[in-house]
Scaffold this active site. Sequence first.
Site, PDB file in Angstrom:
ATOM      1  N   THR A   8       2.425  22.427 -28.297  1.00 46.55           N
ATOM      2  CA  THR A   8       3.532  21.508 -28.737  1.00 46.55           C
ATOM      3  C   THR A   8       3.078  21.925 -30.244  1.00 46.55           C
ATOM      4  O   THR A   8       1.948  22.426 -30.452  1.00 46.55           O
ATOM      5  CB  THR A   8       2.845  20.032 -29.248  1.00 46.55           C
ATOM      6  OG1 THR A   8       2.023  19.905 -28.312  1.00 46.55           O
ATOM      7  CG2 THR A   8       3.724  20.169 -27.156  1.00 46.55           C
ATOM      8  N   SER A   9       3.828  21.444 -31.484  1.00 45.29           N
ATOM      9  CA  SER A   9       3.263  21.811 -32.476  1.00 45.29           C
ATOM     10  C   SER A   9       2.449  20.981 -33.423  1.00 45.29           C
ATOM     11  O   SER A   9       1.472  21.211 -33.615  1.00 45.29           O
ATOM     12  CB  SER A   9       4.388  21.575 -33.395  1.00 45.29           C
ATOM     13  OG  SER A   9       5.371  23.008 -32.710  1.00 45.29           O
ATOM     14  N   THR A  10       2.086  20.042 -32.675  1.00 52.42           N
ATOM     15  CA  THR A  10       1.968  19.279 -33.401  1.00 52.42           C
ATOM     16  C   THR A  10       0.752  17.903 -32.075  1.00 52.42           C
ATOM     17  O   THR A  10       1.573  17.442 -31.260  1.00 52.42           O
ATOM     18  CB  THR A  10       2.073  18.042 -34.478  1.00 52.42           C
ATOM     19  OG1 THR A  10       3.062  16.911 -33.818  1.00 52.42           O
ATOM     20  CG2 THR A  10       2.924  18.490 -35.662  1.00 52.42           C
TER      21      THR A  10
END
Length: 184
Positions: A8-10
Amino acid sequence: MIIGYARTSTTDQKAGLEAQERDLRAAGVERIFQEQISATGPRKAFADALDYVRDGDTLIVTKLDRLARSVADLVEITKQLEAKGASLRVLNLNLDTETPTGKLMLNLLGSIAQFERELMLERQREGIAKAKSEGKYKGRKPTAKAKMEDVLRLVENGLSREQVAKELGIGVASVYRVLASARS
């Protein structure tokens, strides 16, 4: 061996990471490499996964955008996997590069994904230009210029450019720009 990669990006996207892990386990993945980091920077867990893959292994991801940033990136990843004798599966597309059709579809879908991304970025630039013309978009406040007096004072006190940057929380290049604009 079946190896999974989840990203996931964050760090806020915990549910997304858990969903990817669940789907990978359901697909029979024996070892999962996961991380919560933007695809634009270095991805250590992904590099570890590529290093771990051996001849006859399959790397599985839930979605193509969890794997590659662009078509060139996708091509490079598939080349690395092929060189190791491994294949790639993308679950949500039911795509498997062990087959000629799977290889073809992967390249087509990668091209489409990159095209969509470029269209999105173009729309974003147009929206920013429109907001600027209407006076609604100012951009990021220049942090170094706001600290110009502090930069000059610290340099006069004998601190190096690097020490000034660290003290004020700005980049060294910003210190040089401030000094150059002060001389002008």
